[in-house]
Design an enzyme around this catalytic site. Sequence first.
Site, PDB file in Angstrom:
ATOM      1  N   ALA A 269      48.492  32.445  44.376  1.00 55.47           N
ATOM      2  CA  ALA A 269      48.708  33.825  44.772  1.00 55.47           C
ATOM      3  C   ALA A 269      48.122  34.741  43.714  1.00 55.47           C
ATOM      4  O   ALA A 269      47.725  34.287  42.647  1.00 55.47           O
ATOM      5  CB  ALA A 269      50.205  34.108  44.921  1.00 55.47           C
ATOM      6  N   GLU A 271      48.473  38.756  41.819  1.00 60.90           N
ATOM      7  CA  GLU A 271      49.404  39.852  41.549  1.00 60.90           C
ATOM      8  C   GLU A 271      48.828  41.259  41.685  1.00 60.90           C
ATOM      9  O   GLU A 271      49.324  42.188  41.033  1.00 60.90           O
ATOM     10  CB  GLU A 271      49.958  39.671  40.136  1.00 60.90           C
ATOM     11  CG  GLU A 271      48.958  39.936  38.977  1.00 60.90           C
ATOM     12  CD  GLU A 271      48.265  38.692  38.421  1.00 60.90           C
ATOM     13  OE1 GLU A 271      48.173  37.679  39.148  1.00 60.90           O
ATOM     14  OE2 GLU A 271      47.816  38.737  37.265  1.00 60.90           O
ATOM     15  N   HIS A 304      56.958  34.916  40.375  1.00 56.13           N
ATOM     16  CA  HIS A 304      55.867  34.973  39.391  1.00 56.13           C
ATOM     17  C   HIS A 304      54.980  36.205  39.623  1.00 56.13           C
ATOM     18  O   HIS A 304      54.730  36.991  38.715  1.00 56.13           O
ATOM     19  CB  HIS A 304      55.048  33.681  39.474  1.00 56.13           C
ATOM     20  CG  HIS A 304      53.887  33.619  38.539  1.00 56.13           C
ATOM     21  ND1 HIS A 304      53.960  32.985  37.317  1.00 56.13           N
ATOM     22  CD2 HIS A 304      52.630  34.108  38.627  1.00 56.13           C
ATOM     23  CE1 HIS A 304      52.799  33.090  36.699  1.00 56.13           C
ATOM     24  NE2 HIS A 304      51.966  33.767  37.486  1.00 56.13           N
ATOM     25  N   GLU A 305      54.511  36.359  40.843  1.00 56.83           N
ATOM     26  CA  GLU A 305      53.590  37.472  41.116  1.00 56.83           C
ATOM     27  C   GLU A 305      54.311  38.807  40.975  1.00 56.83           C
ATOM     28  O   GLU A 305      53.749  39.779  40.454  1.00 56.83           O
ATOM     29  CB  GLU A 305      52.961  37.354  42.508  1.00 56.83           C
ATOM     30  CG  GLU A 305      52.285  36.018  42.807  1.00 56.83           C
ATOM     31  CD  GLU A 305      51.294  35.557  41.750  1.00 56.83           C
ATOM     32  OE1 GLU A 305      50.692  36.424  41.081  1.00 56.83           O
ATOM     33  OE2 GLU A 305      51.130  34.332  41.575  1.00 56.83           O
TER      34      GLU A 305
HETATM   35  N1  TRP Z   1      46.609  35.556  38.290  1.00 56.14           N
HETATM   36  C1  TRP Z   1      47.019  34.692  39.356  1.00 56.14           C
HETATM   37  C2  TRP Z   1      48.401  34.176  39.024  1.00 56.14           C
HETATM   38  O1  TRP Z   1      48.623  33.576  38.033  1.00 56.14           O
HETATM   39  C3  TRP Z   1      46.167  33.512  39.625  1.00 56.14           C
HETATM   40  C4  TRP Z   1      44.702  33.656  39.776  1.00 56.14           C
HETATM   41  C5  TRP Z   1      43.781  33.740  38.827  1.00 56.14           C
HETATM   42  C6  TRP Z   1      43.969  33.550  40.970  1.00 56.14           C
HETATM   43  N2  TRP Z   1      42.510  33.687  39.325  1.00 56.14           N
HETATM   44  C7  TRP Z   1      42.618  33.548  40.638  1.00 56.14           C
HETATM   45  C8  TRP Z   1      44.357  33.433  42.271  1.00 56.14           C
HETATM   46  C9  TRP Z   1      41.622  33.385  41.607  1.00 56.14           C
HETATM   47  C10 TRP Z   1      43.360  33.283  43.244  1.00 56.14           C
HETATM   48  C11 TRP Z   1      42.025  33.237  42.912  1.00 56.14           C
HETATM   49  O2  TRP Z   1      49.315  34.384  39.717  1.00 56.14           O
HETATM   50 ZN    ZN Z   2      50.142  34.447  36.976  1.00 54.97          ZN
END
Ligand code: TRP
Ligand code: ZN
Length: 882
Positions: A269, A271, A304-305
């Site tokens: 997912a 955020e 988390h998100e």
């Molecule tokens: N930041 C997101 C999380 O940790 C995850 C994430 C990073 C992501 N790069 C991505 C999700 C690329 C999808 C595609 O929740």
């Molecule tokens: Zn994250």
Amino acid sequence: MRTDTGQIVQLADYRPTDFVLERVDLTFELDPQNTKVEARLIFHRREGADKAAPLILDGDELTLSSLLLDQIEMPTAQYDVTPERLTIRDLPEEIPFEICVTNYINPESNTQLMGLYRTNGVYCTQCEAEGFRRITYFPDRPDVLAPYTITIIAAKEGNPLLLSNGNFLGGGNYDEGRHFAAWFDPHPKPSYLFALVAGDLGVVEDSFTTMSGREVALKIYVEHDKEPRAAYAMDALKRSMKWDEERFGREYDLDIFMIVAVSDFNMGAMENKGLNVFNDKYVLADPETATDADYANIERIIAHEYFHNWTGNRITCRDWFQLCLKEGLTVYRDQEFSSDMRSRAVKRIADVRHLKSEQFPEDGGPLAHPPRPDKYREINNFYTTTVYEKGAEITGMIATILGEDGFRKGTDLYFERHDGDAATVEDFVKCFEDATGRDLTQFFRWYIQAGTPLVSASTAYDPASATFTLSLEQTVAPTPGQSRKEPLHIPLSTALILDNGQIATPIKVEGGEFKDGVLHLTERSQRFTFTGISSRPVLSINRSFSAPINLHMEQSSDDLIQIARHETDLFSRWQALTALALPNLIAATQAVRSGNEVSVDPAFISTLIEIAGNDEFEPAFRAQALTLPSEADVAREMGKDNDPNAIHKARNAVMRAVAKAGVETFKGLFSSFEEKDDYSPDAASAGRRSLRNIAMSYLSYAEETPERAAKAFANASNMTDMAYSLSVLTQRFPDSAEASDALATFETRFADNALVMDKWFTLQAAIPGDGALARITSLMASKHFIATNPNRVRSLIGTFAFGNPTGFNRADGKAYDFLAEQIIAIDKRNPQLAARILTSMRSWRSLEAVRADHAREALTTIERSAGLSTDVRDIVERMLKG
Ligand code: TRP
Ligand code: ZN
């Protein structure tokens, strides 16, 4: 696709941009193949920046259509443009100016799932880490923050919904057949948090009243008719919002919070501010189609998100080297949330199992890197278990060192001091130092040193002086690019347990700091003496897994049994059981390899069975206790010259020995925990199901017939029991009529539910033995398999490579060749997915020589393949070199 340039990004090269971005105004005219993007960006030259410096914007596969400076077409002599870069010279020295960039992109042909793409007829974006530059030319780095205004124009037909970050400004008709919507996000944010979604989806609505009394509209968008399956996600969201207020004092900051579930997504997912985008696997659940594990994952990832809104969005990262600033802290927060919602000890056991099975091999292999790396070739390859889970462990160690109050003071200061900042890991740690006065200089090494520390412990007890001595030594094996390791500050939660089961209170401890039950190991070798210990104690060290280390200690099985039966820390009981199990599994493997009979320590077996039948423990804990270390755990523990077939046979033999001895206990558990009430996903109910199911697993070894599992499959009233019984059938009796009948029944019943069909793929991909490869190849031709969908690919090919040690590590190396072929093919569509699946071979050097040679050949085939993405090239080269 972008191919590799070989360029390396270095932390030491960081410097701020020459231009400050004041505002972003984007207009999208959506079209499946030809979307027009117009970006108006207001900049001014940063104070003190070079007056002649050009403005450099990032791109990725872009074609510039027009470029205006303060609304006037820019002379071509003033700029240079390639698909990857737009460089503009001779810009004003003092006053702000507006750049207007227009370009066209093709969402439908975007198979990388980065930038703007289409999934099931829905437009959606993924911008972290560097996807925004696939939408428009932009300073695409996390330290460039601005408020965004977004206008979306699209055909009314098929796109009733037009969503972006922030608050809704307004909308209406645009022209014949098209409408528009405008959004404004007042919170300055980096481009990686931008999101846009457009299409036709159903919605579940609710609201949340924040601690200061503001009402926030909550909306979860899913495919039509799937709305009932979003109820649990909504419940988890409201609990997350409440928990963050109570535990961290964090309140939500917009009038609306939206989640969109999509079926094609590279990770779990994302955020994006006010508009989280989810892999639908982590939103949709009902008892008929989701397992208890699915429910737990939904709860965890929703949290988390949501938690990223403060740890990630309000305070973001200065550069991508600081990724663990947001990810380590946010994983720590979601783990704490799940611990509060469920059983803390059981959650800790599950997290440590995961850490050891994923992060420890990464840290001990060619892909090892510090949680805060100092160079990268492809940032996508650093969304790793080291950054996430080891990052969370480091945060947890700060909490252990400072105590609950000190930790909260530190986070309070962090939120106050850095709100609105693009911060560094140094900034974060400094807040804990300033809030509590504790020096964390040595502790900081955890962030910049790779490798799992090995702590060796030896003990002595002297009854005459009532003194207990504990000698500790820490070492870290060299990792790629880091041969010399400095000693770490390792907080070890420690108890000396006396005969009566009480924890000893020493009169005095010398040799280092010991406070509130935590021993602080700071030297390479250190000797602690505890005086006033009236009888020989049993040492229980690294309780709750207070530090992510490997521990080597000669501890008698009597002492381990004493811990397993009497420790007050439930986690430590499980840890002692693991310490008892591993030598048995290793000895069994050696016996299998040398053609000897497997024998298992009867004291270990009886301890295990005693805990299984002890009603004083919660069922979920008992289920964890009964889950022996996995085949991969045994391989990791053995470290080298691994033969997966021998480990598989040996583990089965140990399972059978336990099963035979405990058959009555397991029968009792199986019948007394039969599901009677309606399904509820709560932790206690899930624990009862997992205990009953693991009992069924053992019975399959004691009884050696598929009947019981086949009956359980037929009688299952929820997906947890159904999938579990099917896994017993397929793992234990793959060639039986019962297994193939159950697979066929399952396929017919769930053919139109892709997420459930993923379980069907996963179960079959995990069937052990040399037949696996042919099975995978034929499943790839199944009508349910869609090669462009990441969930399908991970379920089938990912499970085979990550989760089928015997099937994948065939002695003839044919499965490695198959994987090489698949990686090269997947890489052409989706490099991120290809690179991720390739990491399944990260422990290839610890295989026995014949397999290791085959693995090297397959990796070399990939390395020599033309036109590899940076993602795959980076991984394959590190794996061959390190
Ligand atoms: N930041 C997101 C999380 O940790 C995850 C994430 C990073 C992501 N790069 C991505 C999700 C690329 C999808 C595609 O929740
Ligand atoms: Zn994250």
